[in-house]
Design an enzyme around this catalytic site. Structure first.
Site, mmCIF file in Angstrom:
data_model
loop_
_atom_site.group_PDB
_atom_site.id
_atom_site.type_symbol
_atom_site.label_atom_id
_atom_site.label_comp_id
_atom_site.label_asym_id
_atom_site.label_seq_id
_atom_site.Cartn_x
_atom_site.Cartn_y
_atom_site.Cartn_z
ATOM 1 N N LYS A 272 0.839 -1.205 0.000
ATOM 2 C CA LYS A 272 0.000 0.000 0.000
ATOM 3 C C LYS A 272 0.869 1.249 0.000
ATOM 4 O O LYS A 272 1.906 1.285 0.668
ATOM 5 C CB LYS A 272 -0.915 -0.028 1.227
ATOM 6 C CG LYS A 272 -1.981 1.064 1.253
ATOM 7 C CD LYS A 272 -2.895 0.915 2.468
ATOM 8 C CE LYS A 272 -3.972 1.973 2.509
ATOM 9 N NZ LYS A 272 -4.865 1.806 3.690
ATOM 10 N N SER B 295 -9.798 1.820 2.836
ATOM 11 C CA SER B 295 -8.898 2.581 1.997
ATOM 12 C C SER B 295 -7.865 1.717 1.252
ATOM 13 O O SER B 295 -7.278 2.183 0.282
ATOM 14 C CB SER B 295 -8.148 3.622 2.833
ATOM 15 O OG SER B 295 -7.303 3.016 3.775
ATOM 16 N N SER C 296 -10.057 -0.574 7.015
ATOM 17 C CA SER C 296 -9.448 -0.362 5.693
ATOM 18 C C SER C 296 -8.732 -1.567 5.089
ATOM 19 O O SER C 296 -8.337 -1.515 3.933
ATOM 20 C CB SER C 296 -8.481 0.818 5.739
ATOM 21 O OG SER C 296 -9.191 2.022 5.674
#
EC number: 6.3.5.7
Lengths: 485, 95
Positions: free
Chosen positions: A79, A154, A178
């Site tokens: 990420k 997210s 997330s």
């Protein structure tokens, strides 16, 4: 793609038997990215040159024999809020669009030690604020099951890339859901470890008392392997927990006989899609058939969790994001009148709407005259929410419910309505506030979109969470479904 | 409690943000909606409840007060938008 459907052990056996090389794994990853990325948009930056170099080095090591890392040769996505030395780390923000980190996050160092290969950096909601990836300031990631739908967020890029078979596994971060929510929306396995189990050193901070890094994988066993590689005390993170790390894969016995499961009535009540509820009830009957028992329980303060979370997380964010001033890194606005103007212009030009909204909310909640009414009040309610979990866990081994109240929603459907968007996190946020571990595993489909089952455990009892998730997987076929791309 | 556009301007100043008129209007409306929603917390009696800032029982993590190597200056300045003589450069602070 079928290559990445193999279990980690099978990939390693093929490498041992010279049926496969690391270079072939890495090539398969980039070939799949070239094929699917125009539709999915999971990546922000690719690391192709370095990854291919590393692959040929690992192949050399494979020839020479000797000890190999736990995640040897596996193509991994990271990420884009986890810093990687010499590889752009943007947090999907214009502000950091040129940020070239000078060090590796602890988890990245650990991945390197475990010898996985970093394929690239994954798209996300800007600074991890959002649940749909629509807040990426570059482009939204799309759900591999249906590209008209969001992948969740997210960590939407982290989930979509694994679901689309672009990488073998990925790392995400979870502040209020997330990792778990995008894993549910994309039909894969996502684990949020206990707060403090995995070092946050090098994770660009959003809400420091909640943020936690964890793995996204295609099956539970791989989740256990990746967790094994990244868990552990780190002096670089002052909130790192100094606990002994068990052997997670040895916990995967398939035996859940006698496990006591609590099912919060608040997680199956109003606002939960009936198809999601049905899938969860079916999962519970699988556990019953395996000798576990379940009963309805109550987490009475659930209805207060979202308000508590948005006050606390936004307050922490407003403080954490104060560092982005355009002085030491990031994009500086041109022609400022003075220093204060430089801060203001750089921040205003660099941050997107959701980030500004949360900074505004947090700054207000912490400001003179409102601190007691909002921030302190929320901290006290957090205590009540945590006590809800303590109480249930005094009588039950696990808590099970849905990961999200609905399957994925359409891109654009909830933009402009922050409150509705926030309500998607009703089943994951209380868990984050309590700091306990939880995993999302696929448990069904609704109109071609996956549904996630959330299994929540006691603090630092990832072993039981993984054991229960693994047993479910062994007796169901949900995790074997793949999107047609 | 309700937030006025003037409050939004004040908070933006504290947060070092410069908002356009339309952003000001939008945030006034949205922050009011979010804070109205947050008012439900007032329905809970928390008189005798301790606040939780953190779920782990960790306080005051110390390390030995020993010198450790610093980052080399060229690395520190690698991402600086502007620099001079090994230092971050900003507009003049004093006249």
């Amino acid at each position: 793609m079928a290559l990445f459907d193999l279990r980690l052990q099978d990939v390693h056996n093929k490498l041992n038997n010279k049926e496969l090389s690391v270079s072939e794994l890495v090539s398969a990853s980039y070939a799949r990215i070239a094929e699917t990325e125009p539709a999915i948009k999971a990546f922000i930056t690719l690391n192709e040159e370095q990854a291919r170099l590393q692959a040929s080095e690992l192949d050399k090591q494979l020839q020479e024999g000797g000890e190999r890392g736990l995640l040897f040769g596996l193509p991994a996505g990271v990420k884009d809020n986890i810093v990687t030395e010499g590889l752009l780390t943007t947090c999907a923000s214009q502000f950091l669009s040129n940020y070239d980190p000078i060090y590796d996050a602890t988890v990245v160092r650990k991945l390197k030690a475990a010898q996985s290969v970093t394929i690239g950096k994954l798209n996300m909601d800007e600074f991890a604020m959002g649940g749909s990836n629509e807040n990426s300031s570059f482009y939204p990631t799309r759900n591999p099951w249906n590209t008209e739908f969001v992948p969740g967020g997210s960590s939407g890029g982290s989930a979509a890339s694994v679901a689309a078979g672009q990488v073998y596994f990925s790392l995400g971060s979870d502040t209020g859901g997330s990792i778990r929510q995008p894993a549910a929306y994309c039909g894969i396995v996502g684990l949020k470890p206990t707060y403090g189990l995995v070092s946050r050193f090098g994770l660009v901070a959003f809400a420091s008392s909640l943020d936690q890094i964890g793995p996204l994988t295609k099956n539970v066993e791989d989740s256990a392997y990746v967790l094994q590689a990244i868990a552990g005390y780190d002096a670089g993170d002052s909130t790192s927990a100094n606990v002994e790390i068990p052997d997670y894969t040895s916990a995967l016995t398939g035996d859940v006989k006698g496990l006591r499961i609590g099912v919060p009535k608040e997680y199956l009540g109003a606002g939960i899609d009936p198809r999601v509820k049905e899938a969860v009830l079916q999962a519970l009957s699988v556990y019953e058939s395996l000798g576990a028992t379940w009963e309805e329980v109550s987490l009475p303060h659930t209805e207060y969790a979202i308000a508590t979370y948005y006050l606390l997380a936004s307050s922490e964010a407003s403080s954490n994001l104060a560092r982005f001033d355009g002085v030491r890194y990031g994009v500086r606005a041109e022609n400022p009148e003075n220093l204060i103007d430089l801060y203001k212009k750089s921040r205003s030009e660099g941050f997107g709407a959701e980030v500004k909204r949360r900074i505004m909310l947090g700054t207000y909640a912490l400001s003179s005259g409102y601190y007691d009414a909002y921030y302190l009040k929320a901290q006290k309610v957090r205590t009540l929410i945590k006590q809800d979990f303590d109480q249930v866990f005094s009588q039950y081994d696990l808590i099970i419910g849905p990961t999200a109240p609905t399957p994925a929603f359409r891109i654009g459907e909830q933009v402009g309505d922050p409150l509705t968007m926030y309500l998607n996190d009703i089943c994951t946020i209380p868990v984050s506030l309590a700091g306990v571990p939880a995993i999302s595993v696929p448990c069904g489909m609704a109109d071609g979109l996956p549904i996630g089952l959330q299994i929540i455990g006691k603090a630092f009892d990832e072993s039981t969470v993984l054991r229960a998730a693994h047993a479910f997987e062994q007796h169901t076929e949900h995790h074997k479904q793949r999107p047609q791309l | 409690m309700s937030i006025t556009p003037k409050d939004v301007e004040h908070v933006a100043r504290l947060a070092r943000l410069e908002l356009s008129d339309s952003e000001k209007d939008q945030f006034t409306e949205q922050l009011n909606a979010i804070l109205k929603y947050a008012e439900k917390l007032n329905g809970l009696d928390t008189e005798n409840v301790e606040p939780t800032s953190h779920v782990l029982p960790i306080t005051n993590v110390m390390r030995a007060d020993e010198n450790r190597p610093s980052l080399p200056i060229e690395k520190v300045l690698l991402n600086a938008p502007d620099e001079e003589d090994g230092q971050f450069k900003v507009p003049a602070v004093l006249e």
